[in-house]
Design a protein around this motif. Structure first.
Motif, PDB file in Angstrom:
ATOM      1  N   PHE A 112     -43.905  -2.839 -28.767  1.00 35.36           N
ATOM      2  CA  PHE A 112     -42.795  -3.462 -28.030  1.00 35.36           C
ATOM      3  C   PHE A 112     -42.592  -4.920 -28.433  1.00 35.36           C
ATOM      4  N   ASP A 113     -43.623  -5.566 -28.985  1.00 35.06           N
ATOM      5  CA  ASP A 113     -43.471  -6.954 -29.429  1.00 35.06           C
ATOM      6  C   ASP A 113     -42.633  -7.075 -30.688  1.00 35.06           C
ATOM      7  N   ALA A 114     -42.336  -5.926 -31.323  1.00 33.91           N
ATOM      8  CA  ALA A 114     -41.494  -5.962 -32.518  1.00 33.91           C
ATOM      9  C   ALA A 114     -40.065  -6.387 -32.172  1.00 33.91           C
ATOM     10  N   ARG A 115     -39.657  -6.176 -30.939  1.00 32.45           N
ATOM     11  CA  ARG A 115     -38.325  -6.585 -30.466  1.00 32.45           C
ATOM     12  C   ARG A 115     -38.532  -7.698 -29.452  1.00 32.45           C
ATOM     13  N   ARG A 116     -38.256  -8.931 -29.859  1.00 34.62           N
ATOM     14  CA  ARG A 116     -38.592 -10.088 -29.037  1.00 34.62           C
ATOM     15  C   ARG A 116     -37.916 -10.047 -27.672  1.00 34.62           C
ATOM     16  N   GLU A 117     -36.657  -9.638 -27.644  1.00 38.02           N
ATOM     17  CA  GLU A 117     -35.954  -9.590 -26.363  1.00 38.02           C
ATOM     18  C   GLU A 117     -36.619  -8.594 -25.414  1.00 38.02           C
ATOM     19  N   MET A 118     -36.999  -7.440 -25.944  1.00 36.84           N
ATOM     20  CA  MET A 118     -37.671  -6.436 -25.133  1.00 36.84           C
ATOM     21  C   MET A 118     -39.036  -6.931 -24.671  1.00 36.84           C
ATOM     22  N   ALA A 119     -39.754  -7.601 -25.576  1.00 35.37           N
ATOM     23  CA  ALA A 119     -41.080  -8.116 -25.220  1.00 35.37           C
ATOM     24  C   ALA A 119     -40.987  -9.135 -24.091  1.00 35.37           C
ATOM     25  N   VAL A 120     -40.029 -10.041 -24.181  1.00 35.31           N
ATOM     26  CA  VAL A 120     -39.855 -11.051 -23.133  1.00 35.31           C
ATOM     27  C   VAL A 120     -39.470 -10.386 -21.816  1.00 35.31           C
ATOM     28  N   PHE A 121     -38.562  -9.415 -21.879  1.00 40.94           N
ATOM     29  CA  PHE A 121     -38.116  -8.715 -20.681  1.00 40.94           C
ATOM     30  C   PHE A 121     -39.289  -8.026 -19.985  1.00 40.94           C
ATOM     31  N   LEU A 122     -40.126  -7.338 -20.758  1.00 39.20           N
ATOM     32  CA  LEU A 122     -41.234  -6.588 -20.171  1.00 39.20           C
ATOM     33  C   LEU A 122     -42.350  -7.510 -19.679  1.00 39.20           C
ATOM     34  N   ARG A 123     -42.716  -8.477 -20.489  1.00 40.25           N
ATOM     35  CA  ARG A 123     -43.868  -9.335 -20.159  1.00 40.25           C
ATOM     36  C   ARG A 123     -43.604 -10.225 -18.936  1.00 40.25           C
ATOM     37  N   THR A 124     -42.357 -10.571 -18.718  1.00 43.30           N
ATOM     38  CA  THR A 124     -42.057 -11.446 -17.588  1.00 43.30           C
ATOM     39  C   THR A 124     -41.896 -10.691 -16.272  1.00 43.30           C
ATOM     40  N   ARG A 125     -42.051  -9.379 -16.320  1.00 44.82           N
ATOM     41  CA  ARG A 125     -41.877  -8.578 -15.109  1.00 44.82           C
ATOM     42  C   ARG A 125     -43.150  -7.853 -14.678  1.00 44.82           C
ATOM     43  N   VAL A 126     -44.235  -8.099 -15.383  1.00 46.61           N
ATOM     44  CA  VAL A 126     -45.510  -7.489 -14.998  1.00 46.61           C
ATOM     45  C   VAL A 126     -46.593  -8.560 -14.976  1.00 46.61           C
TER      46      VAL A 126
ATOM     47  N   SER B  27     -44.485  -5.197 -36.429  1.00 49.65           N
ATOM     48  CA  SER B  27     -43.352  -4.293 -36.569  1.00 49.65           C
ATOM     49  C   SER B  27     -43.762  -2.852 -36.315  1.00 49.65           C
ATOM     50  N   VAL B  28     -42.765  -2.009 -36.069  1.00 52.31           N
ATOM     51  CA  VAL B  28     -43.011  -0.592 -35.855  1.00 52.31           C
ATOM     52  C   VAL B  28     -43.557   0.044 -37.126  1.00 52.31           C
ATOM     53  N   ALA B  29     -42.977  -0.308 -38.269  1.00 55.10           N
ATOM     54  CA  ALA B  29     -43.425   0.265 -39.536  1.00 55.10           C
ATOM     55  C   ALA B  29     -44.868  -0.115 -39.843  1.00 55.10           C
ATOM     56  N   ALA B  30     -45.214  -1.383 -39.601  1.00 57.28           N
ATOM     57  CA  ALA B  30     -46.584  -1.826 -39.850  1.00 57.28           C
ATOM     58  C   ALA B  30     -47.567  -1.151 -38.910  1.00 57.28           C
ATOM     59  N   THR B  31     -47.147  -0.946 -37.667  1.00 60.97           N
ATOM     60  CA  THR B  31     -47.999  -0.259 -36.696  1.00 60.97           C
ATOM     61  C   THR B  31     -48.276   1.168 -37.132  1.00 60.97           C
ATOM     62  N   ALA B  32     -47.226   1.896 -37.489  1.00 58.32           N
ATOM     63  CA  ALA B  32     -47.398   3.279 -37.932  1.00 58.32           C
ATOM     64  C   ALA B  32     -48.234   3.338 -39.210  1.00 58.32           C
ATOM     65  N   GLY B  33     -47.968   2.424 -40.128  1.00 54.81           N
ATOM     66  CA  GLY B  33     -48.715   2.418 -41.384  1.00 54.81           C
ATOM     67  C   GLY B  33     -50.194   2.141 -41.178  1.00 54.81           C
ATOM     68  N   ALA B  34     -50.505   1.175 -40.313  1.00 54.14           N
ATOM     69  CA  ALA B  34     -51.907   0.835 -40.057  1.00 54.14           C
ATOM     70  C   ALA B  34     -52.629   1.985 -39.368  1.00 54.14           C
TER      71      ALA B  34
ATOM     72  N   SER C  14     -52.796  -9.292 -24.557  1.00 55.63           N
ATOM     73  CA  SER C  14     -52.740 -10.319 -23.511  1.00 55.63           C
ATOM     74  C   SER C  14     -52.751 -11.727 -24.078  1.00 55.63           C
ATOM     75  N   HIS C  15     -53.325 -11.907 -25.252  1.00 54.58           N
ATOM     76  CA  HIS C  15     -53.438 -13.238 -25.849  1.00 54.58           C
ATOM     77  C   HIS C  15     -52.418 -13.472 -26.966  1.00 54.58           C
ATOM     78  N   ARG C  16     -51.526 -12.538 -27.152  1.00 55.92           N
ATOM     79  CA  ARG C  16     -50.530 -12.704 -28.216  1.00 55.92           C
ATOM     80  C   ARG C  16     -49.414 -13.613 -27.749  1.00 55.92           C
ATOM     81  N   GLU C  17     -48.990 -14.494 -28.653  1.00 53.13           N
ATOM     82  CA  GLU C  17     -47.846 -15.367 -28.380  1.00 53.13           C
ATOM     83  C   GLU C  17     -46.585 -14.748 -28.932  1.00 53.13           C
ATOM     84  N   LEU C  18     -45.515 -14.850 -28.178  1.00 53.36           N
ATOM     85  CA  LEU C  18     -44.230 -14.282 -28.614  1.00 53.36           C
ATOM     86  C   LEU C  18     -43.576 -15.169 -29.658  1.00 53.36           C
TER      87      LEU C  18
END
Length: 248
Positions: free
Chosen positions: A88-102, A174-181, A244-248
């Motif tokens: 979800f951190d691959a999309r900054r807007e989505m990451a901010v939306f989710l992280r600020t609500r939990v 990214s999603v591609a890097a996640t799947a590849g790893a 938890s320790h990742r910066e956006l």
């Protein structure tokens, strides 16, 4: 709307659930058919004057064809779907939306993990049921207890694969890097398994169903299951800690 419902709706409305269920169902239907008729098909298209004899297929061959494809193509589909949900951190807007609500990133990762793993296991169950039925019709009966143990082993391995994808998502962007790893890690485990033949590796669970229906001893299966469960929990805990320790 809770994150649990959000993950479910995203899985359904993007047709990712259909992709997972469809992949396993397809191989469940075609695996036993291939085992039953492959010898006849190849015999008819062989070179004139050359005769190739194939051994009479047995029920275990139908399951072998299914598990071979499911553990490759089916697993690939699962990892790609999991990477899309967990990175979800691959999309900054989505990451901010989710992280600020939990309160913590665990509230984001766990619903995505459970929903995706549940979809993967559902696909495995559907495909196995189809393969079991067709094998019984075309090739003969299968040992039910060993089939169910093999199904449980495969489900545990899929849970591990999705947890490994969650860990990869916490390390990459990214999603591609996640799947590849995640795929690279699973491939490395398979290579080690092939070289060493270690019975306790998680990859042992992926092929357990075929081994069991062939009547092979389940040596090391319990140890492999215990190790895989521990690694799954560790991967999820590490994903939460890193996320938890990742910066956006």
């Amino acid at each position: 709307m809770t994150l649990w419902r959000l993950e479910w709706l995203r899985l359904v409305r993007t047709h990712r659930l259909i992709a997972i269920l469809g992949a396993y169902l397809f191989f469940g239907l075609t695996g036993p058919l291939t085992a039953r008729y492959l010898g006849e098909i190849l015999g008819r298209i062989g070179t004139e004057g050359v005769r190739v004899d194939f051994p009479t297929p047995v029920p275990a061959d139908g399951i072998a064809q299914y598990t071979s494809n499911a553990s490759q193509i089916g697993l690939l589909v699962v990892v790609l779907v999991a990477a899309s949900a967990l990175a979800f951190d691959a999309r900054r807007e989505m990451a901010v939306f989710l992280r600020t609500r939990v309160r913590g990133v665990a509230a984001i990762i766990l619903p995505a993990y459970v929903v995706t793993a549940g979809a993967a296991v559902s696909g495995l169950v559907l495909g196995t049921a189809a393969a079991w039925y067709e094998t019984a019709v075309l090739l003969g009966d299968l040992p039910p207890v060993r089939m169910l143990i093999g199904l449980a082993a495969g489900a545990l391995f899929l849970g591990f694969a999705v947890a490994l994808t969650a860990l990869a998502a916490a390390v990459t962007r990214s999603v591609a890097a996640t799947a590849g790893a995640a795929l690279a890690a699973l491939l490395a485990l398979a290579v080690v398994d092939g070289i060493t033949g270690a019975a306790w590796l998680p990859t042992r669970l992926a092929g357990a169903m075929e081994e069991l229906v062939r009547g092979l001893p389940a040596t090391g299966l319990a140890l492999s299951a215990a190790l895989t469960a521990a690694l799954t929990a560790t991967a999820l805990a590490a994903a939460v800690a890193l996320g938890s320790h990742r910066e956006l």
